[in-house]
Design a protein around this motif. Sequence first.
Motif, PDB file in Angstrom:
ATOM      1  N   GLN A 265       7.890  13.669  -3.960  1.00  0.00           N
ATOM      2  CA  GLN A 265       7.148  12.739  -3.250  1.00  0.00           C
ATOM      3  C   GLN A 265       6.589  13.370  -1.682  1.00  0.00           C
ATOM      4  OE1 GLN A 265       9.889   9.447  -2.363  1.00  0.00           O
ATOM      5  NE2 GLN A 265      10.848   9.891  -4.214  1.00  0.00           N
ATOM      6  N   LEU A 266       6.989  14.558  -1.487  1.00  0.00           N
ATOM      7  CA  LEU A 266       6.210  15.182  -0.038  1.00  0.00           C
ATOM      8  C   LEU A 266       4.766  15.370  -0.452  1.00  0.00           C
ATOM      9  CD1 LEU A 266       9.309  15.367   0.601  1.00  0.00           C
ATOM     10  CD2 LEU A 266       8.611  17.154   1.975  1.00  0.00           C
ATOM     11  N   ALA A 267       4.332  15.326  -1.763  1.00  0.00           N
ATOM     12  CA  ALA A 267       3.018  15.415  -2.057  1.00  0.00           C
ATOM     13  C   ALA A 267       2.050  14.585  -1.121  1.00  0.00           C
ATOM     14  CB  ALA A 267       2.660  15.230  -3.456  1.00  0.00           C
ATOM     15  N   LEU A 268       2.760  13.399  -0.892  1.00  0.00           N
ATOM     16  CA  LEU A 268       1.866  12.513  -0.025  1.00  0.00           C
ATOM     17  C   LEU A 268       1.690  12.980   1.331  1.00  0.00           C
ATOM     18  CD1 LEU A 268       0.629   9.627   0.149  1.00  0.00           C
ATOM     19  CD2 LEU A 268       3.002   8.733   0.583  1.00  0.00           C
ATOM     20  N   ALA A 269       2.794  13.545   2.002  1.00  0.00           N
ATOM     21  CA  ALA A 269       2.767  14.114   3.342  1.00  0.00           C
ATOM     22  C   ALA A 269       1.519  15.295   3.164  1.00  0.00           C
ATOM     23  CB  ALA A 269       3.918  14.705   3.652  1.00  0.00           C
TER      24      ALA A 269
ATOM     25  N   ASN B  30       0.881  -1.345  -0.101  1.00  0.00           N
ATOM     26  CA  ASN B  30       0.039   0.058   0.009  1.00  0.00           C
ATOM     27  C   ASN B  30       0.978   1.163  -0.083  1.00  0.00           C
ATOM     28  OD1 ASN B  30      -2.518  -1.441   0.041  1.00  0.00           O
ATOM     29  ND2 ASN B  30      -2.736  -1.107   2.309  1.00  0.00           N
ATOM     30  N   TRP B  31       1.872   1.182   0.591  1.00  0.00           N
ATOM     31  CA  TRP B  31       3.167   2.214   0.600  1.00  0.00           C
ATOM     32  C   TRP B  31       3.615   2.425  -0.871  1.00  0.00           C
ATOM     33  CZ3 TRP B  31       5.220   6.564   2.517  1.00  0.00           C
ATOM     34  CH2 TRP B  31       6.862   6.866   2.383  1.00  0.00           C
ATOM     35  N   PHE B  32       3.800   1.399  -1.693  1.00  0.00           N
ATOM     36  CA  PHE B  32       4.136   1.569  -3.090  1.00  0.00           C
ATOM     37  C   PHE B  32       3.100   2.429  -3.959  1.00  0.00           C
ATOM     38  CE2 PHE B  32       8.348  -0.672  -4.150  1.00  0.00           C
ATOM     39  CZ  PHE B  32       8.636  -0.567  -3.004  1.00  0.00           C
ATOM     40  N   VAL B  33       1.758   1.914  -3.609  1.00  0.00           N
ATOM     41  CA  VAL B  33       0.691   2.267  -4.308  1.00  0.00           C
ATOM     42  C   VAL B  33       0.457   3.790  -3.960  1.00  0.00           C
ATOM     43  CG1 VAL B  33      -1.883   2.244  -4.557  1.00  0.00           C
ATOM     44  CG2 VAL B  33      -0.457   0.063  -4.458  1.00  0.00           C
ATOM     45  N   ALA B  34       0.373   4.211  -2.648  1.00  0.00           N
ATOM     46  CA  ALA B  34       0.130   5.629  -2.346  1.00  0.00           C
ATOM     47  C   ALA B  34       1.212   6.414  -3.067  1.00  0.00           C
ATOM     48  CB  ALA B  34       0.293   5.692  -0.937  1.00  0.00           C
ATOM     49  N   ARG B  35       2.528   6.056  -3.139  1.00  0.00           N
ATOM     50  CA  ARG B  35       3.355   6.798  -3.382  1.00  0.00           C
ATOM     51  C   ARG B  35       3.320   6.926  -5.138  1.00  0.00           C
ATOM     52  NH1 ARG B  35       9.357   7.447  -1.284  1.00  0.00           N
ATOM     53  NH2 ARG B  35      10.053   5.409  -2.229  1.00  0.00           N
ATOM     54  N   ALA B  36       3.107   5.930  -5.819  1.00  0.00           N
ATOM     55  CA  ALA B  36       3.055   6.009  -7.008  1.00  0.00           C
ATOM     56  C   ALA B  36       1.854   6.936  -7.513  1.00  0.00           C
ATOM     57  CB  ALA B  36       2.648   4.467  -7.805  1.00  0.00           C
ATOM     58  N   ARG B  37       0.804   6.953  -6.806  1.00  0.00           N
ATOM     59  CA  ARG B  37      -0.578   7.722  -6.973  1.00  0.00           C
ATOM     60  C   ARG B  37       0.053   9.349  -6.758  1.00  0.00           C
ATOM     61  NH1 ARG B  37      -4.977   3.473  -5.142  1.00  0.00           N
ATOM     62  NH2 ARG B  37      -5.387   2.314  -7.096  1.00  0.00           N
ATOM     63  N   ALA B  38       0.485   9.391  -5.430  1.00  0.00           N
ATOM     64  CA  ALA B  38       0.861  10.724  -5.064  1.00  0.00           C
ATOM     65  C   ALA B  38       1.612  11.513  -5.895  1.00  0.00           C
ATOM     66  CB  ALA B  38       1.213  10.737  -3.773  1.00  0.00           C
ATOM     67  N   CYS B  39       2.690  10.896  -6.970  1.00  0.00           N
ATOM     68  CA  CYS B  39       3.605  11.532  -7.768  1.00  0.00           C
ATOM     69  C   CYS B  39       3.271  11.249  -9.175  1.00  0.00           C
ATOM     70  CB  CYS B  39       5.042  10.715  -7.457  1.00  0.00           C
ATOM     71  SG  CYS B  39       5.684  11.022  -5.677  1.00  0.00           S
ATOM     72  N   GLY B  40       1.936  11.089  -9.365  1.00  0.00           N
ATOM     73  CA  GLY B  40       1.684  10.752 -10.637  1.00  0.00           C
ATOM     74  C   GLY B  40       2.063   9.598 -11.474  1.00  0.00           C
ATOM     75  N   GLY B  41       2.277   8.558 -10.635  1.00  0.00           N
ATOM     76  CA  GLY B  41       2.769   7.345 -11.460  1.00  0.00           C
ATOM     77  C   GLY B  41       1.574   6.443 -11.750  1.00  0.00           C
TER      78      GLY B  41
ATOM     79  N   ARG C 128      -2.156  10.903   6.221  1.00  0.00           N
ATOM     80  CA  ARG C 128      -1.732   9.465   6.336  1.00  0.00           C
ATOM     81  C   ARG C 128      -0.332   8.978   6.151  1.00  0.00           C
ATOM     82  NH1 ARG C 128      -3.445   6.123   0.961  1.00  0.00           N
ATOM     83  NH2 ARG C 128      -2.830   7.684  -0.665  1.00  0.00           N
ATOM     84  N   ALA C 129       0.719  10.066   5.892  1.00  0.00           N
ATOM     85  CA  ALA C 129       1.981   9.705   5.734  1.00  0.00           C
ATOM     86  C   ALA C 129       2.824  11.275   6.350  1.00  0.00           C
ATOM     87  CB  ALA C 129       2.379   9.780   4.290  1.00  0.00           C
ATOM     88  N   TRP C 130       3.942  10.800   7.028  1.00  0.00           N
ATOM     89  CA  TRP C 130       4.517  11.654   7.678  1.00  0.00           C
ATOM     90  C   TRP C 130       6.145  11.615   7.283  1.00  0.00           C
ATOM     91  CZ3 TRP C 130       0.570   8.867   9.710  1.00  0.00           C
ATOM     92  CH2 TRP C 130      -0.300   9.429  10.301  1.00  0.00           C
ATOM     93  N   TYR C 131       6.758  12.844   6.860  1.00  0.00           N
ATOM     94  CA  TYR C 131       7.853  12.798   6.557  1.00  0.00           C
ATOM     95  C   TYR C 131       8.760  13.819   7.620  1.00  0.00           C
ATOM     96  CZ  TYR C 131      12.180  14.499   3.920  1.00  0.00           C
ATOM     97  OH  TYR C 131      13.367  14.965   3.424  1.00  0.00           O
ATOM     98  N   ALA C 132       9.808  13.139   8.192  1.00  0.00           N
ATOM     99  CA  ALA C 132      10.806  13.919   8.853  1.00  0.00           C
ATOM    100  C   ALA C 132      12.215  14.048   8.358  1.00  0.00           C
ATOM    101  CB  ALA C 132      10.691  13.102  10.265  1.00  0.00           C
ATOM    102  N   ALA C 133      12.560  15.056   8.725  1.00  0.00           N
ATOM    103  CA  ALA C 133      13.930  15.550   8.206  1.00  0.00           C
ATOM    104  C   ALA C 133      14.828  16.065   9.420  1.00  0.00           C
ATOM    105  CB  ALA C 133      14.072  16.627   7.439  1.00  0.00           C
ATOM    106  N   ALA C 134      16.202  15.727   9.403  1.00  0.00           N
ATOM    107  CA  ALA C 134      17.428  15.664  10.415  1.00  0.00           C
ATOM    108  C   ALA C 134      18.186  16.880   9.732  1.00  0.00           C
ATOM    109  CB  ALA C 134      18.126  14.720  10.873  1.00  0.00           C
ATOM    110  N   HIS C 135      18.228  18.128  10.434  1.00  0.00           N
ATOM    111  CA  HIS C 135      19.041  18.995  10.433  1.00  0.00           C
ATOM    112  C   HIS C 135      20.229  19.366  11.520  1.00  0.00           C
ATOM    113  CE1 HIS C 135      15.846  19.710   7.516  1.00  0.00           C
ATOM    114  NE2 HIS C 135      16.899  20.083   6.676  1.00  0.00           N
ATOM    115  N   LEU C 136      21.403  19.362  11.088  1.00  0.00           N
ATOM    116  CA  LEU C 136      22.311  19.830  12.263  1.00  0.00           C
ATOM    117  C   LEU C 136      22.102  21.416  12.729  1.00  0.00           C
ATOM    118  CD1 LEU C 136      25.509  17.717  11.448  1.00  0.00           C
ATOM    119  CD2 LEU C 136      23.629  16.980  12.679  1.00  0.00           C
ATOM    120  N   PRO C 137      22.783  21.805  13.704  1.00  0.00           N
ATOM    121  CA  PRO C 137      22.601  23.290  13.975  1.00  0.00           C
ATOM    122  C   PRO C 137      23.155  24.109  13.040  1.00  0.00           C
ATOM    123  CG  PRO C 137      23.214  21.772  15.929  1.00  0.00           C
ATOM    124  CD  PRO C 137      23.433  21.009  14.902  1.00  0.00           C
TER     125      PRO C 137
END
Length: 233
Positions: A130-134, A13-24, A140-149
């Motif tokens: 791909q962040l269109a899914l977020a 379902n993750w593969f399906v959701a990403r494909a649809r969110a990105c126009g695949g 139903r999807a969450w993207y987290a990013a890590a950045h240093l100070p």
Amino acid sequence: MVGVAECERVQANWFVARARACGGSVWTDGGMLWTDGPDGVNVLFPSRLDLQALHRGVQRAQDLGRSPVGAWLGLAVDPGPLAAAGFERGWSPWWMTADLADIPETHDPRVRLETDTTDYTGEFADYRDQLALAREQPTRAWYAAAHLPDGAFAGRAWSFLDGDLAGVFDMNVWPPFQRRGLGTALLSAICAAAHKAGAHHAVLNATPDGKHLYRTRGFTQIGEGITWWRHLP
């Protein structure tokens, strides 16, 4: 109880959701589910394999200029048609699961949830799509990013809500920034977001590099699968 079948369902379902969110595209052929998305062309967890449908899927990938073509299988499925279609055996997903109530939420200022990003440039610029899914509602999807100070982009992770399960995907801390607690912080952030949205358990497929982190955070391996790959010219 969460089993391998539930892990496979969330992954598909993750593969399906990403494909649809990105126009695949998403389609079925020969009783098999196919996706063409950010992960390329993949056939996902069929109960049986149809050789002619495999040939058609490979031809479609070739027409789209996509390589390699992936096949994700449970261990009980006969892989003979894949070998006949020119696929080669690949790596084994190690399916792991954890009760989200057992994963403590941390609040690391280096990690934040995002719905858009400017971190990806050059050959990686398409990842931003791909962040269109977020941004989909309901979330139903969450993207987290890590950045240093100093602002350096150090890693990323996703979670994806599927019923009462949360899939953990695409978790990476870039090598120069590893062993600084960023993996733990990323995992905590995305699991907490999914838990608050109603997920009770998290599932993921681990590699040898990631398995140690997941075990220390309460994940247990419950089985494994197998991937096959067809590399196209």
